[in-house]
Every structure is written in structure tokens, then in C-alpha cells.
Design a protein around this motif. Structure first.
Motif, short mmCIF file in Angstrom:
data_model
loop_
_atom_site.label_atom_id
_atom_site.label_comp_id
_atom_site.label_asym_id
_atom_site.label_seq_id
_atom_site.Cartn_x
_atom_site.Cartn_y
_atom_site.Cartn_z
N PHE A 56 -20.73 17.11 -4.93
CA PHE A 56 -20.69 17.62 -3.56
C PHE A 56 -21.98 18.33 -3.17
O PHE A 56 -22.37 18.33 -2.00
CB PHE A 56 -19.50 18.58 -3.38
CG PHE A 56 -19.29 19.01 -1.96
CD1 PHE A 56 -18.73 18.14 -1.04
CD2 PHE A 56 -19.69 20.26 -1.53
CE1 PHE A 56 -18.57 18.51 0.29
CE2 PHE A 56 -19.52 20.65 -0.22
CZ PHE A 56 -18.96 19.77 0.70
N MET A 83 -15.02 24.98 -2.52
CA MET A 83 -13.57 24.78 -2.47
C MET A 83 -13.24 23.30 -2.45
O MET A 83 -13.99 22.48 -1.90
CB MET A 83 -12.98 25.50 -1.26
CG MET A 83 -13.20 27.01 -1.28
SD MET A 83 -12.26 27.90 -0.02
CE MET A 83 -10.58 27.62 -0.60
N ASN A 84 -12.10 22.98 -3.04
CA ASN A 84 -11.65 21.59 -3.11
C ASN A 84 -10.14 21.57 -3.25
O ASN A 84 -9.59 22.23 -4.14
CB ASN A 84 -12.30 20.89 -4.32
CG ASN A 84 -11.84 19.45 -4.47
OD1 ASN A 84 -11.59 18.76 -3.48
ND2 ASN A 84 -11.72 18.99 -5.70
N ALA A 85 -9.48 20.87 -2.34
CA ALA A 85 -8.03 20.69 -2.40
C ALA A 85 -7.28 22.01 -2.54
O ALA A 85 -6.34 22.13 -3.32
CB ALA A 85 -7.66 19.75 -3.55
N GLU A 102 -13.35 25.66 -6.69
CA GLU A 102 -13.89 24.75 -7.70
C GLU A 102 -15.03 25.39 -8.49
O GLU A 102 -15.19 25.15 -9.68
CB GLU A 102 -14.39 23.48 -7.01
CG GLU A 102 -14.75 22.35 -7.92
CD GLU A 102 -13.55 21.50 -8.33
OE1 GLU A 102 -13.69 20.74 -9.29
OE2 GLU A 102 -12.49 21.61 -7.68
N CYS A 134 -10.38 21.21 2.73
CA CYS A 134 -10.38 21.85 1.40
C CYS A 134 -9.73 23.23 1.40
O CYS A 134 -9.45 23.79 0.34
CB CYS A 134 -11.80 21.96 0.86
SG CYS A 134 -12.83 23.17 1.72
N LYS A 185 -11.08 25.99 3.28
CA LYS A 185 -12.03 27.07 3.56
C LYS A 185 -11.75 27.77 4.89
O LYS A 185 -11.80 29.01 4.96
CB LYS A 185 -13.47 26.54 3.52
CG LYS A 185 -13.78 25.41 4.47
CD LYS A 185 -15.18 24.85 4.24
CE LYS A 185 -15.56 23.80 5.27
NZ LYS A 185 -14.68 22.60 5.21
N SER A 199 -13.96 18.71 4.61
CA SER A 199 -12.86 18.94 5.54
C SER A 199 -11.53 18.89 4.79
O SER A 199 -11.31 18.02 3.94
CB SER A 199 -12.87 17.88 6.64
OG SER A 199 -14.06 17.96 7.40
N THR A 251 -18.24 19.66 -8.04
CA THR A 251 -19.34 20.48 -7.54
C THR A 251 -20.67 19.75 -7.66
O THR A 251 -21.49 19.76 -6.73
CB THR A 251 -19.41 21.81 -8.29
OG1 THR A 251 -18.18 22.52 -8.13
CG2 THR A 251 -20.54 22.69 -7.77
N ARG A 271 -8.24 24.90 -3.71
CA ARG A 271 -8.59 25.76 -4.83
C ARG A 271 -10.09 26.03 -4.86
O ARG A 271 -10.87 25.31 -4.25
CB ARG A 271 -8.18 25.11 -6.17
CG ARG A 271 -6.69 25.10 -6.41
CD ARG A 271 -6.37 24.44 -7.75
NE ARG A 271 -4.97 24.60 -8.13
CZ ARG A 271 -4.49 25.62 -8.81
NH1 ARG A 271 -5.30 26.60 -9.21
NH2 ARG A 271 -3.20 25.71 -9.12
N GLY A 329 -17.18 23.42 1.41
CA GLY A 329 -16.34 22.34 0.92
C GLY A 329 -16.11 21.30 2.00
O GLY A 329 -16.46 21.51 3.17
N HIS A 362 -19.52 23.11 5.91
CA HIS A 362 -19.44 21.94 5.01
C HIS A 362 -20.84 21.43 4.69
O HIS A 362 -20.99 20.42 4.02
CB HIS A 362 -18.62 20.82 5.66
CG HIS A 362 -19.22 20.32 6.95
ND1 HIS A 362 -18.88 20.87 8.18
CD2 HIS A 362 -20.14 19.37 7.20
CE1 HIS A 362 -19.57 20.25 9.12
NE2 HIS A 362 -20.33 19.34 8.56
#
Length: 330
Positions: A234, A208-210, A214, A41, A43, A39, A231, A212, A37, A193
Motif C-alpha cells: 500500500f 489501517m486495513n479492514a 495494520e 478501511c 479510518k 476506502s 503495508t 484494524r 488506508g 488515502h
């Protein structure tokens, strides 16, 4: 030894900032999982919680079925490999690799034997008497990996370990890391990343995103059949076409409403579903393919990024019919 990891409804707050929000994840024994994910996010926060470097605001982490609440890093069946190697410059490679065993009271002769075994595993056989400054960046990363594996962890945590390496060396280390994981059978949890790196090494990618999760699945599914627009975007370049009740600027090629996602390599001059006539605006040779920009003849506001084969003869200004496959409506 190897063990699975259970992350159950983990949340992590830093003041008003929510780094992780109700995250649940099961990692199987011997699995190579990559947390991927952008930066911020969450992880690395999740990796640190698994390693015991912080306690979650809510939720539980179990390793091998054992609840890790209140268990510090040194008492967990995990070790961590960091991007900066963290080798002791005054120690030989053998002493660096055997340091964790020394802290556990293992005899000098047994430490040396284990260090030689681990250095051989990472391709540095016979170099135990060298010091870190005598090695390249890639070799120092191998030593850090050997040191982490020497204590026989159930779970190995890797925090962007290849981020400081140049592209060619990074790709070489990706292959080696994957091969080593297959040999030792240890559960690997790897943070990056870099989408290409994730697809090269992972059994399973967790996007992962924010704070959570994804998306979660094998690399091919994540790339070809993403579950969300985040997704899809990204994981690589994507063409996005709006669709309403089966109608879009490319014609009636899908049913439903949403955003039609098509990878540049899934569009070509033949094969698949016809999507109309397009004029080539510009093209650049990228070695493995020709990166081309096309503009629709029927809908001037629609442009497509297309990866054509190396030998493509299309010239700027030429109008061609394009075809697409592997389209996903999200």
C-alpha cells in the motif's frame, strides 16, 4: 491548548458490517498523526468516533484523560476540517472564521481580533472582508483551517481536507499544514488515502486495513521497514520475490522463508547486493527517474520494476547486472 487521545479497544458495527474491530491507539499531545488506508478501511469511522459524530459499539475514547462516552461533538475539545470547506457563502471571511466564537458568546471585537490573527496564521492577512467566492480552492481551505483553529481546540480532526485540490496546490498545502501545526502545537489527526501526503506531513502514520491497524510508526520506518505485506504494497510500488529456506530466484541473499520485498528505487546498476543479470525490456523517462522493467536471464518468470537515475544510459535489450539494498523479508 493541546491534548492526547486514547482509543481503547474500539469496535464499530453497522448491522452485520464491522467497520472497526478492536482498535487501540494512543496519540500524544501535540502529535501530528495520519490515519492512512484504502476506502472502507475504517479510518474515517475512527475519526468520526473521536469527534463524537457517532458512538462506538464497544470500547472507550479519552481526550486529555477524560472519557468521551456520551459527550456530543459540540461539547468535545475537538473541531473538524472537512474536504468540502463548509464555508458560509453569505458571510465574510472574518465572520466565517469567527462563527464558532460567536456561538460561544465571544464579543464581536474579540471575534474580529481572533479572526484576523487566524487568517494571518494561514497566510490570508488583510482579507477578512472578502467572501468565499472571491477565493481559490486552496485559499478557501485555509479559511476552513483558520475557523477550526479559532476556537482553540485541544485536538484538530482533518477529514481528507486536501483531496479536492490539484497536485501542485495539494503539495503546497501539505507544507503549509505541517508548518501551521508546528506553530500552534495542537494535536492533529488527519485522514487520507494518499501515501505521499501522509509521508509529507505526519509525525506518525497509522496504516489501517479492514477495520484494524495494520502498521503504526514514523513515515521512514513505515516505508522502508513495513511490518506486513499489506503495508509494503500500500505504501508504494514493490517487487515481491518468494523465498523458501533462504533460496529464491535471485540467489541465496537472505535467510528464512517468506516474501522478499524490494522497492524499485532500491535496485540499481551498482551498490548493494548483486542479484543477477537482467535484460532491460522497456523504459520510460519520468523526470525524476527512469522507470524500467527488467527480466531475469536465469529465471525468465522473474521480472523487476526498477527506478534508474535520470541519466541512465541502459537501452532496451541490454543485459546488465543489478544490485539491491534495503530488502525486507515478510
Amino acid at each position: 491548548m493541546t491534548a492526547g487521545v486514547e482509543v481503547e479497544r474500539i469496535s464499530q458495527h453497522y448491522g452485520s458490517t464491522k467497520a472497526l474491530d478492536d482498535v487501540s491507539l494512543n496519540i500524544g499531545e501535540g502529535e501530528f498523526v495520519v490515519l492512512l488506508g484504502p476506502s472502507g478501511c475504517g479510518k474515517t469511522t475512527l475519526l468520526n468516533l473521536i469527534g463524537g459524530f457517532a458512538e462506538p459499539t464497544a470500547g472507550h475514547i479519552r481526550i486529555g484523560g477524560r472519557d468521551m462516552t456520551g459527550v456530543g461533538p459540540k461539547d468535545r475539545p475537538t473541531t473538524t476540517v472537512f474536504q468540502d470547506y463548509a464555508l458560509f457563502p453569505h458571510m465574510t471571511l472574518g465572520d466565517n472564521v469567527g462563527f464558532g466564537l460567536r456561538m460561544r458568546g465571544v464579543s464581536r471585537s474579540d471575534r474580529r481580533a481572533k479572526a484576523e490573527e487566524m487568517l494571518s496564521l494561514v497566510g490570508l492577512s488583510g482579507k477578512s472582508d472578502l467572501r468565499p467566492h472571491e477565493l481559490s480552492g486552496g485559499q478557501r481551505q485555509r479559511v476552513a483551517l483558520a475557523r477550526a483553529l479559532a476556537v482553540s481546540p485541544d485536538v484538530l480532526l482533518l477529514d481528507e481536507p486536501l483531496g479536492a485540490l490539484d497536485l501542485k496546490l495539494r503539495r503546497q498545502m501539505q507544507d503549509e499544514l505541517k508548518a501551521i501545526q508546528r506553530r500552534v502545537g495542537t494535536t492533529f489527526v488527519h485522514v487520507t488515502h494518499d501515501q505521499e501526503e501522509a509521508m509529507a506531513i505526519a509525525d506518525r502514520i497509522v496504516v489501517m486495513n479492514a477495520g484494524r491497524i495494520e502498521d503504526d510508526g514514523p513515515p521512514s520506518r513505515i516505508y522502508l521497514r513495513p511490518r506486513t505485506l499489506f503495508t509494503a504494497g500500500f505504501m508504494g510500488e514493490i517487487n515481491r520475490i518468494p523465498v523458501l529456506d533462504g533460496q529464491c530466484p535471485l540467489g541465496s541473499i537472505v535467510a528464512g522463508s517468506g516474501t522478499l520485498c524490494i522497492r524499485p528505487e532500491a535496485i540499481g546498476l551498482d551498490g548493494g547486493t548483486p542479484i543477477g543479470d537482467f535484460k532491460l525490456q522497456e523504459a520510460a523517462f519520468y523526470g525524476t527517474h527512469v522507470r524500467a522493467h527488467f527480466l531475469s536471464e536465469s529465471s525468465p518468470d522473474v521480472s523487476l520494476l526498477v527506478n534508474l537515475p535520470q541519466g541512465s544510459s541502459a537501452e532496451p535489450g541490454q543485459v546488465v547486472e543489478l544490485f539491491a539494498k534495503d530488502m525486507v523479508l515478510l
